[in-house]
Design a protein around this motif. Structure first.
Motif, mmCIF file in Angstrom:
data_model
loop_
_atom_site.group_PDB
_atom_site.id
_atom_site.type_symbol
_atom_site.label_atom_id
_atom_site.label_comp_id
_atom_site.label_asym_id
_atom_site.label_seq_id
_atom_site.Cartn_x
_atom_site.Cartn_y
_atom_site.Cartn_z
ATOM 1 N N GLU A 49 -4.133 -9.041 -10.867
ATOM 2 C CA GLU A 49 -3.562 -8.547 -9.608
ATOM 3 C C GLU A 49 -2.142 -8.068 -9.881
ATOM 4 N N ILE A 50 -1.849 -6.841 -9.427
ATOM 5 C CA ILE A 50 -0.514 -6.276 -9.565
ATOM 6 C C ILE A 50 0.046 -6.063 -8.173
ATOM 7 N N GLY A 51 1.199 -6.680 -7.913
ATOM 8 C CA GLY A 51 1.869 -6.494 -6.635
ATOM 9 C C GLY A 51 2.801 -5.295 -6.703
ATOM 10 N N VAL A 52 2.706 -4.429 -5.696
ATOM 11 C CA VAL A 52 3.503 -3.199 -5.655
ATOM 12 C C VAL A 52 4.247 -3.136 -4.328
ATOM 13 N N SER A 53 5.567 -2.923 -4.413
ATOM 14 C CA SER A 53 6.383 -2.781 -3.200
ATOM 15 C C SER A 53 6.657 -1.310 -2.927
ATOM 16 N N PRO A 54 6.383 -0.842 -1.724
ATOM 17 C CA PRO A 54 6.765 0.536 -1.389
ATOM 18 C C PRO A 54 8.284 0.640 -1.294
ATOM 19 N N THR A 55 8.818 1.807 -1.635
ATOM 20 C CA THR A 55 10.270 1.981 -1.547
ATOM 21 C C THR A 55 10.744 2.075 -0.098
ATOM 22 N N TYR A 56 9.846 2.440 0.792
ATOM 23 C CA TYR A 56 10.144 2.385 2.222
ATOM 24 C C TYR A 56 8.824 2.296 2.975
ATOM 25 N N SER A 57 8.870 1.828 4.182
ATOM 26 C CA SER A 57 7.664 1.633 4.980
ATOM 27 C C SER A 57 6.925 2.956 5.150
ATOM 28 N N GLY A 58 5.664 2.958 4.772
ATOM 29 C CA GLY A 58 4.850 4.159 4.923
ATOM 30 C C GLY A 58 5.002 5.164 3.806
ATOM 31 N N CYS A 59 5.668 4.823 2.720
ATOM 32 C CA CYS A 59 5.866 5.755 1.603
ATOM 33 C C CYS A 59 4.520 6.217 1.063
ATOM 34 N N PRO A 60 4.228 7.518 1.124
ATOM 35 C CA PRO A 60 2.930 8.006 0.649
ATOM 36 C C PRO A 60 2.758 7.873 -0.863
ATOM 37 N N ALA A 61 3.845 7.795 -1.609
ATOM 38 C CA ALA A 61 3.745 7.667 -3.064
ATOM 39 C C ALA A 61 3.176 6.314 -3.478
ATOM 40 N N THR A 62 3.256 5.322 -2.604
ATOM 41 C CA THR A 62 2.751 3.996 -2.940
ATOM 42 C C THR A 62 1.261 4.047 -3.249
ATOM 43 N N LEU A 63 0.503 4.811 -2.491
ATOM 44 C CA LEU A 63 -0.934 4.937 -2.751
ATOM 45 C C LEU A 63 -1.181 5.598 -4.106
ATOM 46 N N VAL A 64 -0.386 6.585 -4.450
ATOM 47 C CA VAL A 64 -0.516 7.263 -5.742
ATOM 48 C C VAL A 64 -0.165 6.299 -6.863
ATOM 49 N N ILE A 65 0.900 5.544 -6.698
ATOM 50 C CA ILE A 65 1.313 4.570 -7.716
ATOM 51 C C ILE A 65 0.222 3.524 -7.914
ATOM 52 N N ARG A 66 -0.304 2.999 -6.834
ATOM 53 C CA ARG A 66 -1.371 2.001 -6.943
ATOM 54 C C ARG A 66 -2.585 2.582 -7.667
#
Length: 99
Positions: A49-66
């Motif tokens: 399991e890898i925990g990922v924090s978005p840089t801001y709420s709703g950041c669309p890049a978070t889905l790409v990073i995951r």
């Protein structure tokens, strides 16, 4: 490495794979330099399991990073899942010295 085998999991190799993944918005930074990878946890079933924090709420890049993390580590032979880590919220203080 065999998928899900905790005896063959090499954390240094996992960190090396993650260090090669670029942030989609600032490609000169890796996801590690950006400080968005918050934890690695071996689950009882062998999944990493890898925990990922978005840089801001709703950041669309978070889905790409995951997605990028899951693809890269799956290609390395691991069973992987990513989860959002919202607390504490990401801060620019988490950017590495190299970043």
């Amino acid at each position: 490495m065999r998928a899900g085998d905790p005896m063959t999991l090499n954390i240094d190799q996992v960190w090396a794979v993650l260090d090669e993944l670029s942030d989609p918005e600032i490609p000169v930074l890796s996801v590690l330099d950006l400080g968005v990878v918050r934890h690695l946890r071996q689950q009882p079933d062998g999944t990493l399991e890898i925990g990922v924090s978005p840089t801001y709420s709703g950041c669309p890049a978070t889905l790409v990073i995951r997605r990028d993390i899951e693809r890269a580590l799956t290609a390395a032979g691991l069973r992987v899942t990513t989860v959002d880590v919202l607390s504490p919220p990401w801060t620019s203080d988490w950017i590495s010295a190299e970043g």
